[in-house]
Design a protein around this motif. Structure first.
Motif, PDB file in Angstrom:
ATOM      1  N   ASP A  71      47.772  37.700  37.520  1.00 39.72           N
ATOM      2  CA  ASP A  71      46.463  36.595  36.924  1.00 39.72           C
ATOM      3  C   ASP A  71      46.266  35.924  38.300  1.00 39.72           C
ATOM      4  OD1 ASP A  71      45.307  34.550  35.867  1.00 39.72           O
ATOM      5  OD2 ASP A  71      47.032  33.595  34.986  1.00 39.72           O
ATOM      6  N   GLU A  72      45.225  36.439  38.857  1.00 36.43           N
ATOM      7  CA  GLU A  72      44.676  35.872  40.025  1.00 36.43           C
ATOM      8  C   GLU A  72      44.430  34.264  39.748  1.00 36.43           C
ATOM      9  OE1 GLU A  72      42.016  37.705  42.867  1.00 36.43           O
ATOM     10  OE2 GLU A  72      42.453  39.667  41.484  1.00 36.43           O
ATOM     11  N   THR A  73      43.687  34.283  38.803  1.00 43.88           N
ATOM     12  CA  THR A  73      43.218  32.490  38.549  1.00 43.88           C
ATOM     13  C   THR A  73      44.205  31.714  38.609  1.00 43.88           C
ATOM     14  OG1 THR A  73      41.227  33.497  37.653  1.00 43.88           O
ATOM     15  CG2 THR A  73      41.846  31.444  37.228  1.00 43.88           C
ATOM     16  N   GLY A  74      45.265  32.159  37.688  1.00 47.58           N
ATOM     17  CA  GLY A  74      46.750  31.316  37.585  1.00 47.58           C
ATOM     18  C   GLY A  74      47.298  31.092  38.673  1.00 47.58           C
ATOM     19  N   LEU A  75      47.404  32.221  39.442  1.00 46.61           N
ATOM     20  CA  LEU A  75      48.200  32.053  40.943  1.00 46.61           C
ATOM     21  C   LEU A  75      47.410  31.043  41.922  1.00 46.61           C
ATOM     22  CD1 LEU A  75      49.581  35.386  42.245  1.00 46.61           C
ATOM     23  CD2 LEU A  75      50.599  33.333  42.283  1.00 46.61           C
ATOM     24  N   LYS A  76      45.933  31.115  41.908  1.00 49.00           N
ATOM     25  CA  LYS A  76      45.357  30.317  42.896  1.00 49.00           C
ATOM     26  C   LYS A  76      45.335  28.652  42.248  1.00 49.00           C
ATOM     27  CE  LYS A  76      41.890  33.660  44.253  1.00 49.00           C
ATOM     28  NZ  LYS A  76      40.416  34.176  44.013  1.00 49.00           N
ATOM     29  N   ARG A  77      45.601  28.695  41.137  1.00 49.70           N
ATOM     30  CA  ARG A  77      45.509  27.021  40.430  1.00 49.70           C
ATOM     31  C   ARG A  77      46.829  26.790  41.023  1.00 49.70           C
ATOM     32  NH1 ARG A  77      43.167  28.561  35.508  1.00 49.70           N
ATOM     33  NH2 ARG A  77      45.271  29.266  34.701  1.00 49.70           N
ATOM     34  N   GLU A  78      47.847  27.431  41.269  1.00 52.79           N
ATOM     35  CA  GLU A  78      49.195  26.992  41.781  1.00 52.79           C
ATOM     36  C   GLU A  78      49.044  26.903  43.434  1.00 52.79           C
ATOM     37  OE1 GLU A  78      52.515  29.519  40.882  1.00 52.79           O
ATOM     38  OE2 GLU A  78      51.768  29.768  38.599  1.00 52.79           O
ATOM     39  N   LEU A  79      48.092  27.268  43.906  1.00 54.22           N
ATOM     40  CA  LEU A  79      48.224  27.377  45.532  1.00 54.22           C
ATOM     41  C   LEU A  79      47.075  26.380  46.185  1.00 54.22           C
ATOM     42  CD1 LEU A  79      48.298  31.134  45.726  1.00 54.22           C
ATOM     43  CD2 LEU A  79      50.241  29.465  46.214  1.00 54.22           C
ATOM     44  N   ILE A  80      46.409  25.448  45.538  1.00 57.12           N
ATOM     45  CA  ILE A  80      45.447  24.373  45.837  1.00 57.12           C
ATOM     46  C   ILE A  80      45.983  23.841  46.968  1.00 57.12           C
ATOM     47  CG2 ILE A  80      44.280  22.286  45.137  1.00 57.12           C
ATOM     48  CD1 ILE A  80      44.063  23.546  42.239  1.00 57.12           C
ATOM     49  N   GLY A  81      45.458  23.775  47.988  1.00 64.28           N
ATOM     50  CA  GLY A  81      45.812  23.157  49.246  1.00 64.28           C
ATOM     51  C   GLY A  81      46.228  23.907  50.137  1.00 64.28           C
ATOM     52  N   VAL A  82      46.594  25.474  49.803  1.00 64.40           N
ATOM     53  CA  VAL A  82      47.012  26.131  50.773  1.00 64.40           C
ATOM     54  C   VAL A  82      45.906  26.894  51.448  1.00 64.40           C
ATOM     55  CG1 VAL A  82      48.549  28.320  50.807  1.00 64.40           C
ATOM     56  CG2 VAL A  82      49.129  26.518  49.247  1.00 64.40           C
ATOM     57  N   PRO A  83      46.107  27.093  52.862  1.00 69.21           N
ATOM     58  CA  PRO A  83      44.962  27.639  53.500  1.00 69.21           C
ATOM     59  C   PRO A  83      44.524  29.214  52.849  1.00 69.21           C
ATOM     60  CG  PRO A  83      46.594  26.893  55.094  1.00 69.21           C
ATOM     61  CD  PRO A  83      47.283  26.863  53.642  1.00 69.21           C
TER      62      PRO A  83
ATOM     63  N   VAL B 140      46.511  32.368  50.866  1.00 67.39           N
ATOM     64  CA  VAL B 140      46.174  32.429  49.484  1.00 67.39           C
ATOM     65  C   VAL B 140      46.036  33.861  49.434  1.00 67.39           C
ATOM     66  CG1 VAL B 140      44.854  32.177  47.547  1.00 67.39           C
ATOM     67  CG2 VAL B 140      45.401  30.201  49.038  1.00 67.39           C
ATOM     68  N   ALA B 141      45.144  34.383  50.194  1.00 71.36           N
ATOM     69  CA  ALA B 141      44.932  36.059  50.336  1.00 71.36           C
ATOM     70  C   ALA B 141      46.063  36.632  50.547  1.00 71.36           C
ATOM     71  CB  ALA B 141      43.781  36.378  51.559  1.00 71.36           C
ATOM     72  N   MET B 142      47.017  36.399  51.379  1.00 66.58           N
ATOM     73  CA  MET B 142      48.126  37.031  51.454  1.00 66.58           C
ATOM     74  C   MET B 142      49.202  37.021  50.303  1.00 66.58           C
ATOM     75  SD  MET B 142      49.893  39.219  53.538  1.00 66.58           S
ATOM     76  CE  MET B 142      49.417  38.853  55.165  1.00 66.58           C
ATOM     77  N   ILE B 143      49.318  35.896  49.836  1.00 72.27           N
ATOM     78  CA  ILE B 143      50.061  35.776  48.511  1.00 72.27           C
ATOM     79  C   ILE B 143      49.553  36.667  47.479  1.00 72.27           C
ATOM     80  CG2 ILE B 143      50.760  34.272  46.828  1.00 72.27           C
ATOM     81  CD1 ILE B 143      50.967  32.004  49.121  1.00 72.27           C
ATOM     82  N   LEU B 144      48.121  36.751  47.235  1.00 70.22           N
ATOM     83  CA  LEU B 144      47.567  37.505  46.427  1.00 70.22           C
ATOM     84  C   LEU B 144      47.745  38.942  46.351  1.00 70.22           C
ATOM     85  CD1 LEU B 144      44.509  35.421  45.579  1.00 70.22           C
ATOM     86  CD2 LEU B 144      46.327  35.602  43.963  1.00 70.22           C
ATOM     87  N   ALA B 145      47.586  39.392  47.708  1.00 69.83           N
ATOM     88  CA  ALA B 145      47.660  40.806  48.226  1.00 69.83           C
ATOM     89  C   ALA B 145      49.113  41.268  47.793  1.00 69.83           C
ATOM     90  CB  ALA B 145      47.327  40.889  49.400  1.00 69.83           C
TER      91      ALA B 145
END
Length: 194
Positions: free
Chosen positions: A30-42, A46-51
């Protein structure tokens, strides 16, 4: 044979062109959900966490296989951008990008059996020229909906190249995967001849 944890046409095309045998299996992350948790992260992080999430998720379903996960993120003036949700949203993005520097981070992770073996991220800097409203309309007339799945609202291999004055970084990173680093790691792992 590796497993590509992505349905990205660009990543598939790069691996095919490089002669890398692979199968593609989309990740259920769930990329959208993960990104919501990573607000403020460079953006590069974020790209690395998602990959990593994509690679790890698929690797659990294919025991013993090398799984390649990837993600790309665009940041302009400190703001992170996702793929546009509509043509109007794409036009908004392009107006915001106009005259600014876009940092495009592409991250890649290789995992096996639920463990990360290797990770790498590269960031390209793309200087967007001043874009007129008439250019943006004309551009989207020809490129929409093809760019709807593209972070940054462009395909560099198509008309999207017209958005930029200069690009500092690897062409492959701009396409969505730091391919040279991936190939070097596949050779190091014995998946490709040295």
């Amino acid at each position: 044979m590796i497993v590509l944890a992505s349905q990205s046409a660009s990543r598939r095309a790069m691996l095919e062109a490089a002669g890398i045998p692979f199968v593609a299996q989309a990740s259920a992350v769930d990329e959208t959900g993960l990104k919501r948790e990573l607000i403020g992260v460079p953006a590069a992080d974020v790209a690395m966490i998602l990959a990593e999430a994509k690679a790890l998720g698929v690797s659990m379903a294919v025991p013993g296989q090398l799984v390649l996960g990837g993600d790309s993120l665009v940041e302009v003036a400190g703001r992170q951008f996702d793929k546009p949700v509509s043509r109007a949203n794409a036009a908004e993005h392009l107006r915001f990008f106009s005259g600014q520097t876009m940092a495009l981070s592409s991250a890649t992770v290789i995992a096996r059996d639920g463990a990360v073996i290797w990770r790498h991220v590269e960031t390209a800097r793309l200087n967007v020229r001043q874009l007129s409203n008439s250019f943006i309309d004309s551009y989207l007339d020809s490129e929409w909906p093809a760019v709807s799945g593209c972070v940054g609202v462009f395909r560099i291999e198509a008309r999207g190249v017209q958005l930029f004055e200069t690009i500092d970084g690897s062409h492959f990173t701009v396409l969505g995967m730091p391919l040279l680093a991936v190939l070097a790691q596949l050779r190091a792992l014995g998946e490709l001849p040295a």
